[in-house]
Design a protein around this motif. Structure first.
Motif, short mmCIF file in Angstrom:
data_model
loop_
_atom_site.label_atom_id
_atom_site.label_comp_id
_atom_site.label_asym_id
_atom_site.label_seq_id
_atom_site.Cartn_x
_atom_site.Cartn_y
_atom_site.Cartn_z
N ASP A 179 0.86 -1.18 0.00
CA ASP A 179 0.00 0.00 0.00
C ASP A 179 0.90 1.24 0.00
N PRO A 180 0.91 1.98 -1.11
CA PRO A 180 1.85 3.11 -1.20
C PRO A 180 1.54 4.23 -0.22
N THR A 181 0.32 4.24 0.29
CA THR A 181 -0.01 5.32 1.24
C THR A 181 0.55 5.02 2.64
N LEU A 182 0.93 3.75 2.88
CA LEU A 182 1.41 3.39 4.21
C LEU A 182 2.91 3.11 4.26
N CYS A 183 3.47 2.64 3.13
CA CYS A 183 4.87 2.24 3.14
C CYS A 183 5.79 3.44 3.40
N VAL A 184 6.78 3.24 4.27
CA VAL A 184 7.76 4.31 4.51
C VAL A 184 9.16 3.88 4.08
N GLY A 185 9.22 2.75 3.36
CA GLY A 185 10.49 2.36 2.75
C GLY A 185 11.57 1.93 3.72
N CYS A 186 11.21 1.14 4.74
CA CYS A 186 12.23 0.72 5.71
C CYS A 186 13.11 -0.40 5.16
N ASP A 187 12.67 -1.04 4.09
CA ASP A 187 13.46 -2.05 3.38
C ASP A 187 13.35 -3.47 3.97
N VAL A 188 12.71 -3.61 5.11
CA VAL A 188 12.72 -4.91 5.79
C VAL A 188 12.01 -5.98 4.95
N CYS A 189 10.88 -5.64 4.33
CA CYS A 189 10.16 -6.66 3.56
C CYS A 189 10.99 -7.13 2.36
N ARG A 190 11.71 -6.20 1.76
CA ARG A 190 12.54 -6.59 0.61
C ARG A 190 13.58 -7.63 1.03
N GLN A 191 14.11 -7.44 2.24
CA GLN A 191 15.16 -8.36 2.70
C GLN A 191 14.65 -9.78 2.95
N VAL A 192 13.37 -9.91 3.31
CA VAL A 192 12.90 -11.26 3.66
C VAL A 192 12.30 -12.01 2.48
N CYS A 193 12.03 -11.33 1.38
CA CYS A 193 11.41 -12.01 0.24
C CYS A 193 12.41 -13.01 -0.36
N PRO A 194 12.05 -14.29 -0.42
CA PRO A 194 13.02 -15.30 -0.87
C PRO A 194 13.30 -15.26 -2.37
N VAL A 195 12.44 -14.58 -3.14
CA VAL A 195 12.65 -14.59 -4.60
C VAL A 195 12.93 -13.19 -5.15
N GLY A 196 13.18 -12.25 -4.27
CA GLY A 196 13.53 -10.90 -4.72
C GLY A 196 12.41 -10.20 -5.47
N ALA A 197 11.17 -10.45 -5.04
CA ALA A 197 10.03 -9.84 -5.75
C ALA A 197 9.70 -8.44 -5.25
N ILE A 198 10.30 -8.04 -4.13
CA ILE A 198 10.00 -6.70 -3.58
C ILE A 198 11.15 -5.76 -3.92
N HIS A 199 10.78 -4.58 -4.37
CA HIS A 199 11.81 -3.66 -4.85
C HIS A 199 11.71 -2.29 -4.20
N ALA A 200 12.89 -1.69 -4.10
CA ALA A 200 12.97 -0.30 -3.64
C ALA A 200 12.51 0.60 -4.78
N PRO A 201 12.15 1.84 -4.47
CA PRO A 201 11.76 2.74 -5.55
C PRO A 201 12.94 3.01 -6.48
N GLU A 202 12.62 3.39 -7.67
CA GLU A 202 13.66 3.63 -8.67
C GLU A 202 14.68 4.63 -8.14
N GLY A 203 15.94 4.33 -8.38
CA GLY A 203 17.00 5.25 -7.97
C GLY A 203 17.56 4.93 -6.60
N LYS A 204 16.85 4.13 -5.81
CA LYS A 204 17.37 3.77 -4.48
C LYS A 204 18.13 2.46 -4.61
N GLU A 205 19.32 2.47 -4.10
CA GLU A 205 20.15 1.28 -4.24
C GLU A 205 19.65 0.16 -3.34
N GLU A 206 19.53 -1.06 -3.90
CA GLU A 206 19.11 -2.20 -3.08
C GLU A 206 20.36 -2.89 -2.56
N ARG A 207 20.39 -3.11 -1.23
CA ARG A 207 21.59 -3.71 -0.64
C ARG A 207 21.76 -5.15 -1.07
#
Ligand code: SF4
Ligand code: SF4
Length: 447
Positions: free
Chosen positions: A419-447
């Protein structure tokens, strides 16, 4: 006037309410402070002086009881004398709402009680009822005066006495006509799904509880926002008694010979408040267990007050900062790990490392409360084609991670969306996704 401490007890409903108040005159506080009075017999309550002090306290209670008779906080409001109600605090407001015609003795000072006022009131009404929440504190004392009174036989000791409930219970025993029972003003429509409280999007505690749930260790918890770790999806906090209890309970688990490795979770503020003494006890007694100090740099649950680990006093003045890591090392904890609370792998590695340690270890998970930092790392998104609907990100309990309409064709499980109205981009969900399906916004480097 009475040389006595005064306790003002607020009830839950008052503490959870807010509104406009009109302040009265505030007398100036004397600036000059004289020398400390050396009245040891009054202030040193060692056995010999406590014995001398006791009769003075008893005498003072008698004086206070006499004052209670004339104290303007205790007042009688005569209306219809068929029903007289004795009440105090917020229940007075409820009583006025539910029984507008009844006579009321409102007690603003509930200890010691004004016996004569109560006796006089009881003789002036046909039926006497006490309306008070929880235990029959007033009722039992009034009964002890030999007064016939009803109370807990109508209004049970459990739960809150809101006006609707008082009215309902009163109608059951005929104190009110059944048709006079008021309905709650704002009643939620039936059938709404329950919304359990959850950690905020971007909360630094999320990764810790995700890891604790994953490892399935017993967790002695404490009081703070992180107490939400006891709820789904984590279900990863198994005790919570009072502030600071987590560390003591962890020590108890070790003494009792718990076969599993156990953990205590405590916030930075609570650690300063009452976690240090039990930690010293653990170290001194050669205990075993992991104390996770969840350092979010504030006292979040009660409204973001500062504490000894922050840079400001409660009055907004620069403060001396006490370093938690230095404190625990100085207390003799040899195994101390400090990790970034927003880095799930760091948290997991740190916790596993501490769990493997034989003695007392401390894991400090550092990450500012999102309500203080106001950090916004952009809006994350889920690649629906890549998502396999494994549900891992749902187990983070982030309100911004929601179920998508799209499903995995094989399992039928819902895929994830953010939900874009709630997400604050903490990155935690991206880290736990086993298939890399969650992405940071364009221009933000993914660790
Ligand atoms: S990045 Fe993920 S976990 Fe963090 S706030 Fe956004 S949706 Fe929630
Ligand atoms: S963790 Fe990744 S694959 Fe699993 S449901 Fe979430 S987005 Fe989809």
């Amino acid at each position: 006037r009475f040389d006595t401490p005064v306790v003002i007890r607020t009830t839950m409903r008052v503490s959870h309410s807010k509104g406009v108040v009109t302040l009265g005159e505030r007398p100036p506080v004397p600036k000059e402070v004289g020398p400390f009075p050396r009245t040891q017999k009054k202030y040193v309550m060692t056995a010999m002086w406590a014995r001398e002090r006791h009769p003075i306290v008893e005498e003072r209670l008698k004086t206070l009881a006499a004052y209670a008779e004339e104290c303007p906080l205790n007042r009688v409001e005569y209306r219809d004398r068929k029903l007289g109600i004795i009440t105090s605090g917020i229940t007075y407001a409820y009583v006025r709402e539910v029984f507008p015609q009844a006579s009321v003795l409102k007690l603003g000072m509930t200890y010691p009680l004004p016996h004569n006022l109560i006796l006089e009131f009881s003789r002036s009404v046909e039926e006497l009822v006490v309306v008070e929440e929880l235990d029959p504190f007033l009722e039992e004392q009034i009964r002890a005066l030999g007064v016939k009174v009803r109370g807990k036989d109508i209004f049970p000791p459990c739960g809150e006495l809101l006006p609707e409930r008082i009215a309902e219970l009163a109608a059951e025993v005929g104190l009110l006509p059944a048709e006079g029972v008021p309905r709650p003003a704002n009643q939620a429509p039936e059938g709404l799904p329950a919304r359990i409280p959850v950690l905020c999007p971007g909360c630094p505690h999320r990764s810790t509880y995700f890891v604790l749930a994953k490892l399935g260790v017993p967790v002695a918890g404490d009081i703070g926002c992180y107490n939400l770790g006891c709820l789904p999806p984590f279900n990863a906090q198994h005790t919570m008694g009072c502030m600071g209890a987590s560390v003591g309970v962890l020590h108890g688990m070790a003494i009792a010979g718990l076969p599993e490795r156990a953990v205590a979770t405590i916030g930075d503020s609570t650690f300063f408040h009452s976690g240090m003494a039990p930690l010293a006890n653990m170290v001194h007694n050669g205990s075993r267990g992991v104390v996770i100090i969840m350092d979010n740099g504030t006292t979040a649950m009660t409204g973001h007050q500062d504490h000894p680990g922050t840079q400001w006093t409660l009055h907004g003045q620069p403060a001396n900062v006490i370093d938690i890591e230095a404190v625990v090392r100085a207390m003799g904890v040899e195994k101390v790990r400090v990790v970034n609370a927003f880095d799930v792998r760091e948290v997991e590695d740190g916790l596993k490392d501490c769990l493997a340690y034989e003695g007392v270890s401390v894991l400090i998970t550092r990450g500012l409360c999102v309500q203080v930092s106001k950090a916004h790392g952009g809006t994350y998104w889920v690649d629906e084609n890549a998502c396999i609907a494994c549900g891992t990100c749902f187990r983070l309990g982030c309100p911004a991670v929601v179920k998508s309409e799209a499903r995995n064709p094989k399992t039928g499980a819902n895929k994830a969306a953010i939900d874009p109205t709630l997400c604050v981009g903490c990155d935690v969900c991206r880290q736990v996704c086993p298939v890399g399906a969650i992405h940071a916004p364009e221009g933000k480097e993914e660790r």
